[in-house]
Design a protein around this motif. Structure first.
Motif, mmCIF file in Angstrom:
data_model
loop_
_atom_site.group_PDB
_atom_site.id
_atom_site.type_symbol
_atom_site.label_atom_id
_atom_site.label_comp_id
_atom_site.label_asym_id
_atom_site.label_seq_id
_atom_site.Cartn_x
_atom_site.Cartn_y
_atom_site.Cartn_z
ATOM 1 N N ASP A 58 0.800 -1.228 0.000
ATOM 2 C CA ASP A 58 0.000 0.000 0.000
ATOM 3 C C ASP A 58 0.831 1.275 0.000
ATOM 4 O O ASP A 58 0.439 2.273 -0.593
ATOM 5 C CB ASP A 58 -0.913 0.029 1.236
ATOM 6 N N PRO A 94 -10.980 2.721 2.541
ATOM 7 C CA PRO A 94 -10.655 1.349 2.138
ATOM 8 C C PRO A 94 -11.263 0.975 0.790
ATOM 9 O O PRO A 94 -10.779 0.056 0.134
ATOM 10 C CB PRO A 94 -11.247 0.487 3.259
ATOM 11 N N ALA A 97 -8.677 1.973 -1.756
ATOM 12 C CA ALA A 97 -7.519 1.096 -1.587
ATOM 13 C C ALA A 97 -7.794 -0.285 -2.191
ATOM 14 O O ALA A 97 -6.986 -0.810 -2.960
ATOM 15 C CB ALA A 97 -7.164 0.979 -0.114
ATOM 16 N N ALA A 98 -8.953 -0.854 -1.872
ATOM 17 C CA ALA A 98 -9.284 -2.199 -2.361
ATOM 18 C C ALA A 98 -9.451 -2.201 -3.879
ATOM 19 O O ALA A 98 -8.967 -3.093 -4.571
ATOM 20 C CB ALA A 98 -10.554 -2.708 -1.692
ATOM 21 N N SER A 137 -4.780 -5.962 4.311
ATOM 22 C CA SER A 137 -4.502 -5.747 2.900
ATOM 23 C C SER A 137 -4.650 -7.048 2.112
ATOM 24 O O SER A 137 -4.347 -8.118 2.618
ATOM 25 C CB SER A 137 -3.088 -5.215 2.717
ATOM 26 N N GLN A 375 -10.920 -3.669 4.036
ATOM 27 C CA GLN A 375 -10.756 -3.915 2.596
ATOM 28 C C GLN A 375 -11.474 -5.183 2.151
ATOM 29 O O GLN A 375 -11.991 -5.263 1.049
ATOM 30 C CB GLN A 375 -9.268 -3.975 2.238
ATOM 31 N N GLU A 376 -11.499 -6.187 3.044
ATOM 32 C CA GLU A 376 -12.211 -7.420 2.690
ATOM 33 C C GLU A 376 -13.709 -7.128 2.600
ATOM 34 O O GLU A 376 -14.403 -7.622 1.699
ATOM 35 C CB GLU A 376 -11.947 -8.513 3.734
#
Ligand SMILES: [Zn+2]
Length: 412
Positions: A58, A94, A97-98, A137, A375-376
């Protein structure tokens, strides 16, 4: 069927009662069915060639934090930010990010790995799944089937070894020749000499087997056949190899090459391979490695340069180890949950709940006991793919011995 108490009992007995969770992404029955798909692929296509993993970085990939900053109208730049500040920015979005990880990986797969440049050979089929580390992550685990790759056990070992050497290395590149790759390898591909918590998980010092022994060439170490003297040989082998480690440590800062280290340990490449076989439990690839590379994880130069974060690439030696990889990687965090669902099911059975109540209880138990990172959660909620595969597996129950067939999504 569900209204009939006896049928219901049978469904519970045969584990059918939790199968309604199968279409729900990420549940144990969901991954169980993925596993069956992979087995169908292996049955049809043979053992995959490479097992690869790609981790996320990241903060190395400055574009993630920079993009989030931009979205928020923040004028700062990652270059002048502390680790803590970057963490805060990353956690604040997130979703971005994801999605950026997802885009990066899919582009990498399509435009690099599967490209005509064929950095790891011509890929004919693949499977990958996305997994999440503790801190949240994503990373991916992939299987690749390479066209005309030599098969261990069928083709000559020499051929297999030269194939591995063509695509896999643990070399620290010369800084003067290739500074870019040298810096990436030094930054993300050195195993910590102090090891981490995850290293010691299975009661060993390092379950990733670092440091790894030096060798003048790549070879496949097969456990040597037991005979009368094996016990004794094993002891001798252990002593000689621990002598080797001592010599490496003593000359740590002298930049000696493998042959010099072997010389000082009273070994040759031949005798090293022989002793190494005595302590080998299962077929293992031992890569060509210099003494200063004993903590370097293997990689493919083209993939590592493009991905710019930690990766792993292993030639798969046999079907058994392949299945072990897949099972242990696919169901790590889901295994406990599987047990939990099982227990809930048993409790429900004993309590004589009706079907509706039981299903409800199982569903609730799933929803309340699976911890997911931000993120999940994004991956699941926004429908980003948790797995993907070059084939669609169709179950055709015909005849007395039904089996799963996999068909290509695109005709070659
Ligand atoms: Zn370790």
């Amino acid at each position: 069927m569900l209204c009939n108490k006896e049928t219901l009992k049978e469904l519970f007995k045969k584990d059918e009662a939790i199968k309604y969770l199968k279409p729900i992404r990420g549940t144990p029955p969901y991954w169980q069915s993925s596993q069956k798909d992979i087995f169908a692929m292996i049955r049809q296509l043979g053992v995959p060639t490479f097992f690869c993993s790609f981790s996320s970085a990241d903060f190395r990939w400055s574009e993630i934090v920079n993009t989030i900053l931009k979205q928020q109208g923040d004028m700062r730049n990652t270059e002048n930010m502390t680790w803590d500040e970057k963490c805060k920015v990353l956690c604040s979005n997130p979703v971005t990010a994801a999605r950026m990880f997802n885009n990066r990986f899919n582009t990498f797969l399509k435009d690099v790995i599967m490209s005509e440049a064929e950095p790891i050979g011509k890929i004919i089929d693949y499977f990958y799944r996305v997994e999440f580390q503790q801190r949240g992550s994503p990373h991916t685990h992939c299987l690749f089937w390479v066209e005309n790759a030599p098969k261990y056990g069928e083709d000559d070992n020499e051929e297999v070894m030269s194939f591995i050497d063509k695509y896999v290395t643990c070399e620290i590149p010369d800084e003067k020749v290739d500074k870019e790759l040298h810096d990436i390898v030094m930054a993300v591909h050195q195993h910590s000499k102090n090891h981490s918590k995850t290293c010691k998980k299975k009661g060993t010092v390092c379950r990733f087997n670092f440091p790894r022994p030096p060798s003048t060439k790549t070879f496949i170490s097969e456990p040597s056949k037991p005979d009368k003297d094996t016990k004794k040989d094993e002891k001798v082998a252990k002593e000689i190899l621990s002598g080797l480690w001592k010599v490496i440590k003593e000359h740590e800062n002298e930049n000696l090459d493998v042959s010099e280290i072997f010389n000082k340990s009273g070994l040759t490449q031949e005798s090293f391979e022989k002793y190494f076989r005595f302590i080998t439990n299962r077929n293992t690839v031992v890569l060509k490695r210099e003494p200063n590379e004993i903590y370097t994880n293997q990689y493919n130069p083209h993939l590592l340069r493009a991905w710019n974060a930690n990766m792993d690439i292993q030639y798969i030696l046999d079907a058994f180890s392949c299945v072990v990889y897949i099972i242990s990687y696919i169901s790590k965090s889901e295994r406990e949950l599987g047990l939990l669902l099982q227990q809930t099911k048993n409790e429900a059975e004993e309590g004589n709940l009706n079907a509706q109540q039981t299903m409800k209880k199982i569903g609730t138990s799933y929803l309340h006991h699976r911890e997911v990172s931000a993120q999940e959660a994004v991956f699941r909620v926004t429908g980003l793919r948790l797995r993907e595969c070059s084939r669609k597996v169709e179950f055709i129950p015909v005849g007395e011995n039904p089996c799963r067939m996999s068909i290509p999504l695109k005709r070659p």
